[in-house]
Design a protein around this motif. Sequence first.
Motif, PDB file in Angstrom:
ATOM      1  N   LYS A 131      56.687  39.281  39.690  1.00  0.00           N
ATOM      2  CA  LYS A 131      55.769  39.274  38.591  1.00  0.00           C
ATOM      3  C   LYS A 131      54.762  40.412  38.486  1.00  0.00           C
ATOM      4  O   LYS A 131      54.461  40.803  39.554  1.00  0.00           O
ATOM      5  N   CYS A 132      54.597  40.989  37.367  1.00  0.00           N
ATOM      6  CA  CYS A 132      53.507  42.099  37.210  1.00  0.00           C
ATOM      7  C   CYS A 132      52.064  41.396  37.256  1.00  0.00           C
ATOM      8  O   CYS A 132      51.623  40.306  36.894  1.00  0.00           O
ATOM      9  N   ILE A 133      51.056  42.071  37.955  1.00  0.00           N
ATOM     10  CA  ILE A 133      49.738  41.313  38.337  1.00  0.00           C
ATOM     11  C   ILE A 133      48.790  41.245  36.975  1.00  0.00           C
ATOM     12  O   ILE A 133      48.022  40.620  37.081  1.00  0.00           O
ATOM     13  N   GLN A 143      47.678  41.062  30.975  1.00  0.00           N
ATOM     14  CA  GLN A 143      48.098  41.797  29.516  1.00  0.00           C
ATOM     15  C   GLN A 143      49.645  42.251  29.342  1.00  0.00           C
ATOM     16  O   GLN A 143      49.972  42.467  28.262  1.00  0.00           O
ATOM     17  N   CYS A 144      50.315  42.593  30.784  1.00  0.00           N
ATOM     18  CA  CYS A 144      51.404  42.922  30.483  1.00  0.00           C
ATOM     19  C   CYS A 144      52.512  42.267  29.535  1.00  0.00           C
ATOM     20  O   CYS A 144      52.398  41.216  29.570  1.00  0.00           O
ATOM     21  N   ILE A 145      53.187  43.217  28.913  1.00  0.00           N
ATOM     22  CA  ILE A 145      54.009  42.632  27.905  1.00  0.00           C
ATOM     23  C   ILE A 145      55.417  41.503  28.572  1.00  0.00           C
ATOM     24  O   ILE A 145      55.620  40.586  28.105  1.00  0.00           O
ATOM     25  N   THR A 146      55.485  41.873  30.068  1.00  0.00           N
ATOM     26  CA  THR A 146      56.556  41.045  30.726  1.00  0.00           C
ATOM     27  C   THR A 146      55.919  39.658  30.963  1.00  0.00           C
ATOM     28  O   THR A 146      56.580  38.839  31.438  1.00  0.00           O
ATOM     29  N   ASN A 147      54.393  39.538  30.874  1.00  0.00           N
ATOM     30  CA  ASN A 147      54.005  38.229  31.043  1.00  0.00           C
ATOM     31  C   ASN A 147      53.874  37.401  29.637  1.00  0.00           C
ATOM     32  O   ASN A 147      53.430  36.312  29.779  1.00  0.00           O
ATOM     33  N   LYS A 194      54.689  49.802  40.962  1.00  0.00           N
ATOM     34  CA  LYS A 194      54.337  50.244  39.770  1.00  0.00           C
ATOM     35  C   LYS A 194      55.008  49.779  38.473  1.00  0.00           C
ATOM     36  O   LYS A 194      56.235  50.224  38.446  1.00  0.00           O
ATOM     37  N   CYS A 195      54.254  49.045  37.577  1.00  0.00           N
ATOM     38  CA  CYS A 195      54.993  48.531  36.520  1.00  0.00           C
ATOM     39  C   CYS A 195      55.230  49.833  35.649  1.00  0.00           C
ATOM     40  O   CYS A 195      54.914  50.519  35.259  1.00  0.00           O
ATOM     41  N   LYS A 196      56.754  49.398  35.104  1.00  0.00           N
ATOM     42  CA  LYS A 196      57.249  50.439  34.112  1.00  0.00           C
ATOM     43  C   LYS A 196      56.655  50.394  32.779  1.00  0.00           C
ATOM     44  O   LYS A 196      56.681  51.211  32.062  1.00  0.00           O
ATOM     45  N   TYR A 197      56.212  49.152  32.524  1.00  0.00           N
ATOM     46  CA  TYR A 197      55.597  49.012  31.321  1.00  0.00           C
ATOM     47  C   TYR A 197      54.104  49.155  31.141  1.00  0.00           C
ATOM     48  O   TYR A 197      53.796  49.702  30.221  1.00  0.00           O
ATOM     49  N   CYS A 198      53.602  48.549  31.920  1.00  0.00           N
ATOM     50  CA  CYS A 198      52.122  48.870  31.903  1.00  0.00           C
ATOM     51  C   CYS A 198      51.620  49.734  32.900  1.00  0.00           C
ATOM     52  O   CYS A 198      49.942  50.200  32.764  1.00  0.00           O
ATOM     53  N   GLU A 199      52.322  50.005  33.610  1.00  0.00           N
ATOM     54  CA  GLU A 199      51.725  51.118  34.741  1.00  0.00           C
ATOM     55  C   GLU A 199      50.873  50.716  35.881  1.00  0.00           C
ATOM     56  O   GLU A 199      50.397  51.549  36.718  1.00  0.00           O
TER      57      GLU A 199
HETATM   58 ZN    ZN Z   1      53.069  45.302  33.789  1.00  0.00          ZN
END
Ligand code: ZN
Length: 156
Positions: A112-114, A117-121, A140-145
């Motif tokens: 899970k991305c931490i 606000q990340c779109i993946t959540n 490092k998240c590809k979407y929110c970095e």
């Molecule tokens: Zn993310």
Amino acid sequence: MSDISKRKLKLKVSAIKEGTVIDHIPAPFLFKVIAILGLDKIKNQITFGTNLESVKLGSKAIIKVSDKFFRNDEINKIALIAPHANLNIIKNYEVVEKKIVEIPNEIKGIVKCINPQCITNHEKVTTCFKVVATNPISLKCKYCEKLTIGEQIRIQ
Ligand code: ZN
Ligand code: CTP
């Protein structure tokens, strides 16, 4: 431990003729490993044992998949949840090769991305991370970095 008790422990899951034995899986992640490797979707014979005693892990799980030989990139997907897993390649009842899992450069899904606000959540988007360091592991998240590091890592 005596040789007899060692043998008894090993015989809890019987030997296979051909295939792969994945040993030293942390017991709580057995079913996650099964899902990640897609073992719930194949027709091969599979045996497993869990909550077995392990000197290294306290309690471990082991999976034996007959007639299946994994590619490195397939098996490395379990590196985050089973970093100490080792693979034994079995041919005609003999262990012909031993392998360890390695952390891949990219992790798709699983974690899970931490960033709340990340779109993946919020949307049905598979997470995707670049592994930017391994000790501690840093993703490092590809979407929110944003970085998800070490203890922050949550398995989906
Ligand atoms: Zn993310
Ligand atoms: N194994 C198996 N079927 C075989 C041969 C081995 O299921 N025909 C399993 C064993 O039960 C063991 C693993 O493969 O869990 C590794 O076998 P082996 O190298 O003989 O055992 P160890 O020497 O104990 O190796 P390690 O310390 O790496 O676990």
